[in-house]
Write a protein that holds these residues in place. Structure first.
Motif, PDB file in Angstrom:
ATOM      1  N   ARG A 102      -6.086  41.565 -18.239  1.00 24.10           N
ATOM      2  CA  ARG A 102      -5.818  42.904 -18.780  1.00 24.10           C
ATOM      3  C   ARG A 102      -5.250  43.844 -17.723  1.00 24.10           C
ATOM      4  O   ARG A 102      -4.680  44.881 -18.059  1.00 24.10           O
ATOM      5  CB  ARG A 102      -7.119  43.495 -19.345  1.00 24.10           C
ATOM      6  N   ALA A 103      -5.431  43.521 -16.439  1.00 26.19           N
ATOM      7  CA  ALA A 103      -4.973  44.413 -15.368  1.00 26.19           C
ATOM      8  C   ALA A 103      -4.418  43.597 -14.214  1.00 26.19           C
ATOM      9  O   ALA A 103      -4.751  42.409 -14.048  1.00 26.19           O
ATOM     10  CB  ALA A 103      -6.116  45.301 -14.892  1.00 26.19           C
ATOM     11  N   VAL A 104      -3.576  44.249 -13.408  1.00 23.62           N
ATOM     12  CA  VAL A 104      -2.984  43.611 -12.233  1.00 23.62           C
ATOM     13  C   VAL A 104      -3.306  44.472 -11.020  1.00 23.62           C
ATOM     14  O   VAL A 104      -3.008  45.673 -11.005  1.00 23.62           O
ATOM     15  CB  VAL A 104      -1.452  43.473 -12.361  1.00 23.62           C
ATOM     16  N   LEU A 105      -3.909  43.847 -10.010  1.00 22.45           N
ATOM     17  CA  LEU A 105      -4.136  44.514  -8.720  1.00 22.45           C
ATOM     18  C   LEU A 105      -3.123  43.965  -7.736  1.00 22.45           C
ATOM     19  O   LEU A 105      -3.190  42.797  -7.352  1.00 22.45           O
ATOM     20  CB  LEU A 105      -5.558  44.260  -8.218  1.00 22.45           C
ATOM     21  N   VAL A 106      -2.141  44.792  -7.376  1.00 15.11           N
ATOM     22  CA  VAL A 106      -1.167  44.362  -6.370  1.00 15.11           C
ATOM     23  C   VAL A 106      -1.686  44.828  -5.016  1.00 15.11           C
ATOM     24  O   VAL A 106      -1.928  46.012  -4.802  1.00 15.11           O
ATOM     25  CB  VAL A 106       0.250  44.903  -6.662  1.00 15.11           C
ATOM     26  N   SER A 107      -1.871  43.897  -4.121  1.00 15.96           N
ATOM     27  CA  SER A 107      -2.523  44.193  -2.845  1.00 15.96           C
ATOM     28  C   SER A 107      -1.637  43.752  -1.699  1.00 15.96           C
ATOM     29  O   SER A 107      -1.248  42.586  -1.603  1.00 15.96           O
ATOM     30  CB  SER A 107      -3.875  43.473  -2.765  1.00 15.96           C
ATOM     31  N   GLY A 108      -1.296  44.700  -0.823  1.00 15.19           N
ATOM     32  CA  GLY A 108      -0.440  44.377   0.312  1.00 15.19           C
ATOM     33  C   GLY A 108      -0.367  45.551   1.275  1.00 15.19           C
ATOM     34  O   GLY A 108      -1.258  46.399   1.290  1.00 15.19           O
ATOM     35  N   ASP A 109       0.694  45.577   2.038  1.00 14.16           N
ATOM     36  CA  ASP A 109       0.867  46.594   3.068  1.00 14.16           C
ATOM     37  C   ASP A 109       1.961  47.563   2.624  1.00 14.16           C
ATOM     38  O   ASP A 109       3.128  47.202   2.546  1.00 14.16           O
ATOM     39  CB  ASP A 109       1.251  45.919   4.393  1.00 14.16           C
ATOM     40  N   ALA A 110       1.554  48.806   2.351  1.00 13.01           N
ATOM     41  CA  ALA A 110       2.539  49.806   1.930  1.00 13.01           C
ATOM     42  C   ALA A 110       3.436  50.234   3.085  1.00 13.01           C
ATOM     43  O   ALA A 110       4.482  50.855   2.861  1.00 13.01           O
ATOM     44  CB  ALA A 110       1.829  51.022   1.346  1.00 13.01           C
ATOM     45  N   ASN A 111       3.029  49.899   4.296  1.00 13.59           N
ATOM     46  CA  ASN A 111       3.824  50.244   5.475  1.00 13.59           C
ATOM     47  C   ASN A 111       4.221  48.992   6.251  1.00 13.59           C
ATOM     48  O   ASN A 111       4.251  48.990   7.476  1.00 13.59           O
ATOM     49  CB  ASN A 111       3.044  51.198   6.381  1.00 13.59           C
ATOM     50  N   GLY A 112       4.501  47.928   5.514  1.00 15.22           N
ATOM     51  CA  GLY A 112       4.843  46.664   6.148  1.00 15.22           C
ATOM     52  C   GLY A 112       6.157  46.713   6.896  1.00 15.22           C
ATOM     53  O   GLY A 112       7.009  47.576   6.649  1.00 15.22           O
ATOM     54  N   ARG A 113       6.332  45.770   7.801  1.00 18.59           N
ATOM     55  CA  ARG A 113       7.551  45.747   8.612  1.00 18.59           C
ATOM     56  C   ARG A 113       8.803  45.540   7.774  1.00 18.59           C
ATOM     57  O   ARG A 113       9.887  46.001   8.139  1.00 18.59           O
ATOM     58  CB  ARG A 113       7.437  44.643   9.669  1.00 18.59           C
ATOM     59  N   SER A 114       8.658  44.842   6.628  1.00 24.22           N
ATOM     60  CA  SER A 114       9.831  44.611   5.792  1.00 24.22           C
ATOM     61  C   SER A 114       9.993  45.668   4.713  1.00 24.22           C
ATOM     62  O   SER A 114      11.014  45.693   4.015  1.00 24.22           O
ATOM     63  CB  SER A 114       9.740  43.223   5.136  1.00 24.22           C
ATOM     64  N   GLY A 115       8.997  46.555   4.561  1.00 25.45           N
ATOM     65  CA  GLY A 115       9.098  47.602   3.551  1.00 25.45           C
ATOM     66  C   GLY A 115       7.791  47.806   2.816  1.00 25.45           C
ATOM     67  O   GLY A 115       6.767  47.204   3.150  1.00 25.45           O
ATOM     68  N   ASN A 116       7.809  48.655   1.800  1.00 23.24           N
ATOM     69  CA  ASN A 116       6.628  48.989   1.017  1.00 23.24           C
ATOM     70  C   ASN A 116       6.374  47.895  -0.021  1.00 23.24           C
ATOM     71  O   ASN A 116       7.013  47.855  -1.076  1.00 23.24           O
ATOM     72  CB  ASN A 116       6.821  50.346   0.338  1.00 23.24           C
ATOM     73  N   GLU A 117       5.430  47.006   0.280  1.00 24.30           N
ATOM     74  CA  GLU A 117       5.163  45.880  -0.613  1.00 24.30           C
ATOM     75  C   GLU A 117       4.616  46.356  -1.956  1.00 24.30           C
ATOM     76  O   GLU A 117       4.956  45.797  -3.008  1.00 24.30           O
ATOM     77  CB  GLU A 117       4.174  44.924   0.056  1.00 24.30           C
ATOM     78  N   ILE A 118       3.775  47.369  -1.950  1.00 26.53           N
ATOM     79  CA  ILE A 118       3.154  47.844  -3.188  1.00 26.53           C
ATOM     80  C   ILE A 118       4.205  48.408  -4.137  1.00 26.53           C
ATOM     81  O   ILE A 118       4.218  48.103  -5.340  1.00 26.53           O
ATOM     82  CB  ILE A 118       2.088  48.912  -2.875  1.00 26.53           C
ATOM     83  N   GLN A 119       5.075  49.230  -3.626  1.00 18.01           N
ATOM     84  CA  GLN A 119       6.124  49.802  -4.466  1.00 18.01           C
ATOM     85  C   GLN A 119       7.036  48.717  -5.028  1.00 18.01           C
ATOM     86  O   GLN A 119       7.381  48.738  -6.219  1.00 18.01           O
ATOM     87  CB  GLN A 119       6.953  50.804  -3.663  1.00 18.01           C
ATOM     88  N   ALA A 120       7.419  47.770  -4.182  1.00 19.85           N
ATOM     89  CA  ALA A 120       8.306  46.694  -4.632  1.00 19.85           C
ATOM     90  C   ALA A 120       7.639  45.848  -5.710  1.00 19.85           C
ATOM     91  O   ALA A 120       8.276  45.483  -6.714  1.00 19.85           O
ATOM     92  CB  ALA A 120       8.702  45.823  -3.443  1.00 19.85           C
ATOM     93  N   MET A 121       6.365  45.539  -5.538  1.00 18.18           N
ATOM     94  CA  MET A 121       5.660  44.728  -6.525  1.00 18.18           C
ATOM     95  C   MET A 121       5.512  45.476  -7.842  1.00 18.18           C
ATOM     96  O   MET A 121       5.712  44.911  -8.929  1.00 18.18           O
ATOM     97  CB  MET A 121       4.296  44.308  -5.981  1.00 18.18           C
ATOM     98  N   THR A 122       5.143  46.739  -7.752  1.00 17.80           N
ATOM     99  CA  THR A 122       4.950  47.529  -8.967  1.00 17.80           C
ATOM    100  C   THR A 122       6.250  47.643  -9.756  1.00 17.80           C
ATOM    101  O   THR A 122       6.277  47.447 -10.985  1.00 17.80           O
ATOM    102  CB  THR A 122       4.417  48.926  -8.606  1.00 17.80           C
ATOM    103  N   GLU A 123       7.330  47.951  -9.073  1.00 17.25           N
ATOM    104  CA  GLU A 123       8.619  48.094  -9.750  1.00 17.25           C
ATOM    105  C   GLU A 123       9.060  46.775 -10.387  1.00 17.25           C
ATOM    106  O   GLU A 123       9.627  46.765 -11.492  1.00 17.25           O
ATOM    107  CB  GLU A 123       9.668  48.593  -8.766  1.00 17.25           C
TER     108      GLU A 123
END
Length: 237
Positions: A102-123
């Motif tokens: 029913r839900a998705v928890l995207v977990s990563g580094d929002a300030n990662g060296r390659s970019g914002n993982e959370i934003q990329a996953m959510t989009e």
């Protein structure tokens, strides 16, 4: 030169050579012992992961139901998930569409060296049709241990699926189960080149001893946050 001098000179030349051989043999013995010890540590940690994850690994098609699926972050490029991460997200999309979570928890580094993982996953998930109200982002899932610890401590997760590829999903299951989550792993696909796969497998073997050390230390995650009830609200809906 008298007879005594003739006997002494060769002996003085032999002593440094003998000491050099002894030192060389000692270095070889110690190096061999260290390599054997390192190999033993890797094998023991790998065995622990395999045992802990046994019976808890599935494909998306045959995965059991759970309130939430945890998607582990990975590299992004130009704000888009790279192939490993895209494969994990595709599995999460299927689980949502099949009504298994029913839900998705995207977990990563929002300030990662390659970019914002959370934003990329959510989009990526939203573009694939997942309701954004079903998605919760943990910006401080800096490694797999932290993701599992924070899922429990911050978001109150007690039962979940977790998605990754290959050996990593086994380690994720082992760490999350040790953290207190009734978790099953889901294998994400990856249309990756062979070199990338080999590199990730090698890195995963080296990561397993660290996982054991983390568990033995019982360390807190790098970032400790107050409880967040947003995921419980979404997964209960």
């Amino acid at each position: 030169m008298d007879a005594a001098s003739k006997d002494t000179a060769p002996q003085s030349e032999k002593e440094p050579a003998s000491r050099t051989r002894q030192i060389t043999l000692r270095v070889i013995r110690w190096s061999t012992a260290l390599v054997a010890l390192a190999g033993a540590i890797v094998l023991v940690s790998a065995s622990w992961v395999s045992i802990a994850a046994a019976g808890h690994l599935y494909d998306a098609d045959d995965a059991p139901e759970a309130p939430v699926v945890i998607v582990l972050g990975s590299q992004v490029r130009d704000g888009k998930p790279m192939k490993f991460l895209a494969g994990r997200l595709d599995a999460a999309v299927q689980l949502v569409q099949d009504g298994k979570v029913r839900a998705v928890l995207v977990s990563g580094d929002a300030n990662g060296r390659s970019g914002n993982e959370i934003q990329a996953m959510t989009e990526y998930l939203v573009a694939a049709g997942v309701d954004p109200d079903r998605i919760v982002g943990d910006e401080y899932g800096l490694d797999t241990y932290d993701t599992c610890a924070r899922a429990v401590q911050t978001y109150g997760v007690t039962k979940a699926l977790i998605v990754s590829q290959g050996l990593h999903v086994s380690r994720a299951v082992a760490l999350c189960r040790d953290a207190g989550i009734d978790v099953d792993g889901v294998e994400g696909a990856c249309e990756c080149n062979r070199l990338a796969v080999v590199r990730n497998y090698a890195r995963e073997w080296l990561a397993r001893p660290k996982a054991v050390l983390d568990l033995l230390s019982g360390r807190d995650p790098a970032v400790v946050s107050p409880p967040d009830g947003s995921l419980a609200t979404v997964s209960a809906g």
